[in-house]
Design an enzyme around this catalytic site. Structure first.
Site, short mmCIF file in Angstrom:
data_model
loop_
_atom_site.label_atom_id
_atom_site.label_comp_id
_atom_site.label_asym_id
_atom_site.label_seq_id
_atom_site.Cartn_x
_atom_site.Cartn_y
_atom_site.Cartn_z
N SER A 144 7.55 3.00 -1.41
CA SER A 144 6.14 3.29 -1.68
C SER A 144 5.20 2.68 -0.64
CB SER A 144 5.75 2.79 -3.07
OG SER A 144 6.07 1.42 -3.23
N ASP A 397 -1.58 -4.73 -9.25
CA ASP A 397 -0.76 -4.35 -8.09
C ASP A 397 -1.13 -5.27 -6.94
OD1 ASP A 397 0.54 -3.26 -5.94
OD2 ASP A 397 -0.22 -1.23 -6.20
N HIS A 400 1.00 -3.17 -2.99
CA HIS A 400 0.45 -2.09 -2.18
C HIS A 400 -0.96 -2.46 -1.71
CE1 HIS A 400 3.49 -0.28 -4.88
NE2 HIS A 400 3.86 0.29 -3.74
#
Length: 423
Positions: A144, A397, A400
């Site tokens: 990702s 998160d 990311h």
């Protein structure tokens, strides 16, 4: 090793001292002359530049004169940038990285730029990127974070040439392709979190299975169609897994309940890159019929996470500005993951040094990423997480990167690498 005790068994040193003084007097005119002509020499070299994308992997870009100064993109600091990001809104951003539309209140994280120690990193030029990739196919392969970097690139390129989504397949659109009609450029993403063949964990089996001697054909079968490939993996190697090499089990990582030897993941991470890069060299190292000529291979190094607390608590990654280099040092797992990838790139470059149609380089982002704890979505991976007040638990998160955000710098360095190759 023998040591010398200066207070014992030493001869009289007066003649030696006298000789040293005479030598110093003889050198004084040379030293004075150096100081007089030194500024002139520096002024003659101020327009020279070498580009080096990592401390272990040298590269160069030489301007009109032939004098070169070293430069390392992997080492530097974040400095304030009044210009801010190249884009603010972008239709190709994954929902979880859309921090501003999701209500993130602070905007300061958008106004920093990476300043290497010995050079300037130019602002991303989308027109140059598209011109260099004219009529070519670029693929991002990995997890990702590879997708995160891809979406950053799409957003920056879209400021001059909007792309068309021409292919989408798989859960969560893990395989996609965009076309830039202005330059006939294709940009794709291939989901492959290990690069090698693997079976991801599921409800029935709570560990991954990796086959370290076999590349993942979901992307590798298209190697003959590609002109440039960006490889980026790392975080999936931290998960529970069992490792095979051929028909034998090498061991496992974090595999309680399995009757296998615990071997960790650093060596496994290196083996996965070795298999991947060797496969690329084997398949594209000869100008076989159907191949497109030169294949440029870029490895993006490990991007550290910044969890300071539990993933479901408010303060998981609360920072709002970068670290100074003195505050945060690259160490432990982050340093080892970076070093492992760099070593494999160096080995592959040596393997391919006599080939004219495979070029390999690293975009070394580990340290500059480590210094940006403020660039993650945090709770703003979801829209307006505090619209109804502060909940007891909120998902964060801290892996990311917001778009726009620090990960745009990855692609600024990428552009400098491919500019070096194209001369």
């Amino acid at each position: 090793m023998d040591t010398i005790n200066p207070s014992k068994d030493q001869p009289h040193h007066f003649p030696l001292r006298k000789l040293l003084l005479l030598a110093l007097y003889a050198l004084l005119p040379i030293i004075l002359l150096f100081h007089l002509i030194g500024p002139l020499s520096l002024s003659q070299t101020k327009h020279s530049l070498i580009i080096t994308t990592s401390s272990s992997i040298p590269s160069k870009e030489v301007r009109n004169d032939n004098v070169e100064n070293s430069c390392d993109y992997s080492d530097g600091k974040w400095v304030h940038d009044k210009l801010g990001p190249l884009y603010t809104k972008c239709g190709t951003v994954k929902e979880g990285q859309n921090c501003i539309p999701h209500g993130r209140p602070d905007k300061g994280y958008l106004y920093w730029k990476w300043k290497p120690k010995n050079c300037q990193l130019p602002r991303f030029d989308p027109k140059s990127f598209l011109q260099i990739l004219n009529n070519k196919n670029l693929a991002f392969v990995g997890d990702s974070l590879a997708r995160n970097q891809l979406e950053s690139l799409l957003c920056m390129l879209a400021t001059v040439s909007p792309p068309n989504l021409v292919f989408s397949h798989g859960e969560d659109n893990k395989f996609r392709k965009w076309h830039f009609p202005s330059h006939n450029v294709n940009v794709s993403i291939y989901w492959s979190p290990f690069l090698v063949k693997g079976i991801e964990k599921s409800d029935k089996k709570n560990y991954n299975t990796l086959f370290l001697d076999s590349v993942d054909e979901k992307w590798a079968s298209d190697l003959g169609q590609l002109d440039m490939i960006v490889l980026s993996v790392g975080h999936w190697f931290l998960h529970s897994a069992v490792y095979y090499y051929g028909d034998s089990v090498l061991g496992c990582h974090y595999c309680s309940g399995q009757n296998y030897t615990e071997i960790g993941f650093y060596d496994v991470y290196g083996k996965a890159y070795r298999t991947t890069l060797n496969t690329i060299i084997e398949r594209r190292g000869n100008n076989n019929k159907g191949n497109r000529g030169v294949l440029d291979v870029i490895v993006t190094t490990f991007s550290p996470a910044h969890f300071e607390g539990e993933w479901d608590k408010l303060g998981a990654c609360p920072k709002t500005k970068p670290y100074n280099p003195e505050e945060k040092k690259l160490e432990w797992m982050d340093a080892q993951m970076r070093e492992t990838a760099i070593n494999q790139v160096n080995a592959a470059k040596k393997e391919a040094e006599n080939l004219s149609n495979v070029r390999i380089e690293a975009v070394d982002v580990t340290k500059l990423a480590l210094l940006r704890p403020d660039g993650h979505p945090g709770p703003y991976m979801h829209p307006f997480p505090f619209a109804n007040g502060v909940e007891e638990r909120v998902q964060n998160d801290c892996v990311h990167w917001c778009l726009p955000g620090p990960i745009d710098t990855w692609n600024e360095i990428l552009l400098q690498v491919i500019k070096k190759w194209t001369g």
